[in-house]
Design an enzyme around this catalytic site. Sequence first.
Site, PDB file in Angstrom:
ATOM      1  N   ASP A 114       0.859  -1.188   0.000  1.00 16.99           N
ATOM      2  CA  ASP A 114       0.000   0.000   0.000  1.00 16.99           C
ATOM      3  C   ASP A 114       0.896   1.238   0.000  1.00 16.99           C
ATOM      4  O   ASP A 114       1.880   1.299   0.754  1.00 16.99           O
ATOM      5  CB  ASP A 114      -0.901  -0.006   1.245  1.00 16.99           C
ATOM      6  CG  ASP A 114      -2.302   0.515   0.949  1.00 16.99           C
ATOM      7  OD1 ASP A 114      -3.284  -0.147   1.331  1.00 16.99           O
ATOM      8  OD2 ASP A 114      -2.411   1.580   0.297  1.00 16.99           O
ATOM      9  N   ASP A 214      -2.996   4.738  -2.520  1.00 16.55           N
ATOM     10  CA  ASP A 214      -4.070   5.299  -1.699  1.00 16.55           C
ATOM     11  C   ASP A 214      -4.480   6.694  -2.192  1.00 16.55           C
ATOM     12  O   ASP A 214      -3.627   7.577  -2.335  1.00 16.55           O
ATOM     13  CB  ASP A 214      -3.555   5.388  -0.254  1.00 16.55           C
ATOM     14  CG  ASP A 214      -4.646   5.710   0.736  1.00 16.55           C
ATOM     15  OD1 ASP A 214      -5.524   4.869   0.915  1.00 16.55           O
ATOM     16  OD2 ASP A 214      -4.609   6.811   1.320  1.00 16.55           O
ATOM     17  N   GLU A 270      -6.212   3.944  -6.107  1.00 14.20           N
ATOM     18  CA  GLU A 270      -7.515   4.116  -5.471  1.00 14.20           C
ATOM     19  C   GLU A 270      -7.947   5.532  -5.778  1.00 14.20           C
ATOM     20  O   GLU A 270      -7.252   6.486  -5.417  1.00 14.20           O
ATOM     21  CB  GLU A 270      -7.445   3.904  -3.957  1.00 14.20           C
ATOM     22  CG  GLU A 270      -8.821   3.909  -3.338  1.00 14.20           C
ATOM     23  CD  GLU A 270      -8.867   4.414  -1.907  1.00 14.20           C
ATOM     24  OE1 GLU A 270      -7.978   5.185  -1.532  1.00 14.20           O
ATOM     25  OE2 GLU A 270      -9.788   4.035  -1.179  1.00 14.20           O
ATOM     26  N   HIS A 342     -11.414  -3.039   3.073  1.00 14.39           N
ATOM     27  CA  HIS A 342     -11.391  -2.624   4.488  1.00 14.39           C
ATOM     28  C   HIS A 342     -12.178  -1.337   4.716  1.00 14.39           C
ATOM     29  O   HIS A 342     -12.347  -0.903   5.864  1.00 14.39           O
ATOM     30  CB  HIS A 342      -9.937  -2.431   4.927  1.00 14.39           C
ATOM     31  CG  HIS A 342      -9.273  -1.314   4.197  1.00 14.39           C
ATOM     32  ND1 HIS A 342      -8.980  -1.356   2.845  1.00 14.39           N
ATOM     33  CD2 HIS A 342      -8.894  -0.101   4.612  1.00 14.39           C
ATOM     34  CE1 HIS A 342      -8.451  -0.218   2.481  1.00 14.39           C
ATOM     35  NE2 HIS A 342      -8.373   0.556   3.532  1.00 14.39           N
ATOM     36  N   ASP A 343     -12.632  -0.709   3.621  1.00 21.29           N
ATOM     37  CA  ASP A 343     -13.442   0.515   3.755  1.00 21.29           C
ATOM     38  C   ASP A 343     -14.915   0.270   3.457  1.00 21.29           C
ATOM     39  O   ASP A 343     -15.732   1.179   3.660  1.00 21.29           O
ATOM     40  CB  ASP A 343     -12.966   1.575   2.740  1.00 21.29           C
ATOM     41  CG  ASP A 343     -11.598   2.133   3.058  1.00 21.29           C
ATOM     42  OD1 ASP A 343     -10.927   2.592   2.121  1.00 21.29           O
ATOM     43  OD2 ASP A 343     -11.195   2.110   4.248  1.00 21.29           O
TER      44      ASP A 343
HETATM   45  O1  TEU Z   1      -9.654   5.525   1.480  1.00 22.58           O
HETATM   46  C1  TEU Z   1     -10.054   6.735   0.873  1.00 22.58           C
HETATM   47  C2  TEU Z   1     -11.492   6.767   0.739  1.00 22.58           C
HETATM   48  O2  TEU Z   1     -12.029   7.183  -0.254  1.00 22.58           O
HETATM   49  C3  TEU Z   1     -12.232   6.144   1.841  1.00 22.58           C
HETATM   50  O3  TEU Z   1     -11.864   6.851   3.005  1.00 22.58           O
HETATM   51  C4  TEU Z   1     -13.705   6.274   1.612  1.00 22.58           C
HETATM   52  O4  TEU Z   1     -13.988   7.544   1.124  1.00 22.58           O
HETATM   53  C5  TEU Z   1     -14.415   6.124   2.887  1.00 22.58           C
HETATM   54  O5  TEU Z   1     -13.795   5.103   3.592  1.00 22.58           O
HETATM   55  C6  TEU Z   1     -15.852   5.793   2.576  1.00 22.58           C
HETATM   56  O6  TEU Z   1     -16.492   5.566   3.810  1.00 22.58           O
HETATM   57  C7  TEU Z   1      -8.255   5.371   1.623  1.00 22.58           C
HETATM   58  C8  TEU Z   1      -8.021   4.158   2.509  1.00 22.58           C
HETATM   59  O7  TEU Z   1      -8.539   2.998   1.855  1.00 22.58           O
HETATM   60  C9  TEU Z   1      -8.725   4.419   3.813  1.00 22.58           C
HETATM   61  O8  TEU Z   1      -8.673   3.268   4.664  1.00 22.58           O
HETATM   62  C10 TEU Z   1      -8.043   5.599   4.487  1.00 22.58           C
HETATM   63  O9  TEU Z   1      -8.750   5.917   5.666  1.00 22.58           O
HETATM   64  C11 TEU Z   1      -8.027   6.822   3.562  1.00 22.58           C
HETATM   65  O10 TEU Z   1      -7.677   6.527   2.225  1.00 22.58           O
HETATM   66  C12 TEU Z   1      -7.009   7.831   4.043  1.00 22.58           C
HETATM   67  O11 TEU Z   1      -5.721   7.295   3.831  1.00 22.58           O
END
Ligand code: TEU
Length: 572
Positions: A114, A214, A270, A342-343
């Site tokens: 990542d 990310d 992402e 994970h999100d």
């Molecule tokens: O996620 C970015 C992102 O778009 C997510 O935060 C999403 O908008 C949100 O979770 C929707 O509920 C990335 C990573 O995957 C996330 O775990 C991090 O918190 C974020 O970036 C900041 O690094």
Amino acid sequence: MSNPNEPADGADGSTEQPRAWWKRADIYQIYPRSFNDSDGDGIGDIPGMIENVPYLDELGVDAVWLSPVYASPQADNGYDISDYRAIDDQYGELADWEELLAALHDRDMRLIMDLVVNHTSDEHEWFQRSRAGEEPYDEFYYWREGDPAEPPNNWDSFFGGSAWSYDETREAWYLHLFDEKQPDLNWRNPAVREAVYEMMRWWLQKGIDGFRMDVINLLSKPEGLPDGDPDGGLTGAEHFMNGPKIHDYLSEMMAETVETVDREIMTVGETPGVSVEDAQEFVGEDGDGLSMVFQFEHVSVGDGDSKWEAGEWHLPAFKEIIERWQTGLAEDGWNSIYLSNHDQPRMVSRFGDDDQYRRKSAKLLGTFTHTLQGTPFVYQGEELGMTNTPFESIEELRDVEAINFVEEAIATGDAESYADVRDAIEAVSRDTARTPMQWTDGTHAGFTDGDPWIKLNPNYTSVNAERERTDPASVWQYYQDLIALREERDVLVFGDFELHYPDHPSVFAYTRTLGDERGLIVLNWSGESRSIDVPDHVDPGLELAIANDDAPQTLGTTLELSPWEARVYLTG
Ligand code: TEU
């Protein structure tokens, strides 16, 4: 130029793609904190991952995407990095990471790291020296002097509240699109870019096989950091998503890092808010050169102004999104295919039936992700049919985004208590999919001998790897078969996608075509029995390759589908 998605015939007549291993690959996401704890501190770690490399090999995945294991104060579970070249003590040491890499490579599996470079932790040395005004770090972040009571603009943080915090040390505001402990790096500064590229080259020299990048489309912010439209959802997003110099930065990044090594490096960006047209500029030969992107349209289907208002979603709308992405990246580019990470909430709870048809709908969803054109990503526990987790109180939550949401809802009067937002938390919070892997029906599901950092889903007594791996009717066995089938059949990897019955409210049917090879995939995405005619022009000679229910071996003229039934028919 030949279609880069078509397999090129090798000298021996094989249809091995001459490059881009990642197009055939199945990629497994490990969320380190919740995968497997080897030392009893209640937190997953790298030695715990090494113990399970054979598990991943047996499942049949080809690569691991490892969410951050770098040094971090864990304000955002590792997406707030304080040292890019160090492994956080709770996960182990660099030697453990090198052992994990070797263990994966020994079994012909690859490792994707990542990359979190839109922001660092506020405990990173760069930020500490920046807030002290020390050159050259003083301009490594977005600092604005001004009235301590008035943020420099009206941008929102993704985690609620303003995207600005006032720093008493430097007596200035700093920008953070996420938590206040995640200050945004100033990518306009060439010294920032070079420092990041140097770090990326360091990891590439360690032998990694790719980066998951990310929020990579947020790196560029416009001069002047102008106010955003307050009525446009996330205020400021129109400025910081796909900003003015984003393609300059990404092309430069690829040239300075990935393209400096003599092996095929996979990159998946992402990219929140990205459209198909945007994605075409990021991926492929005609874009910035990324392998693929994670888009969010399909997992946002049914959302209101925010995911917390996620309501009913309808299959035709979902099918329209999928068709647009399948055809939009068919020529030059490549899709990532996911429903979980994970999100996101657990896919069987968000898109399937996590009650009466848990296993069957989990298999249907896996069939979907493994028969579209694009690289499937399997999120840890998805192969078990793991479901969303109940959370009784705010005290059980761990995610900064979820906690902020509850506290803001109560502070603004939108909710009187946690009870008023519990349904939203259990449906779409990030914690709901971050509970520990369920290995066994024993204490803490075999995840830890200590006190787990977050609660387990109580259903681990019946939903666990030990049970799934011994039950021939399990989700795990079905995933193993799906992964093997996709690796055997080029039509499932490279075949052109064509949607059938776009308006059908419950059935998702599509064909895949590659030369003389054909595939028909039929998914009854509902809890009711359905009957449909075999789509016109589909070769009646197709044979059943995999199904999640008893199904005829050959195609008739109609298909009688049981609830949540999935079938894949292929050229014999
Ligand atoms: O996620 C970015 C992102 O778009 C997510 O935060 C999403 O908008 C949100 O979770 C929707 O509920 C990335 C990573 O995957 C996330 O775990 C991090 O918190 C974020 O970036 C900041 O690094």
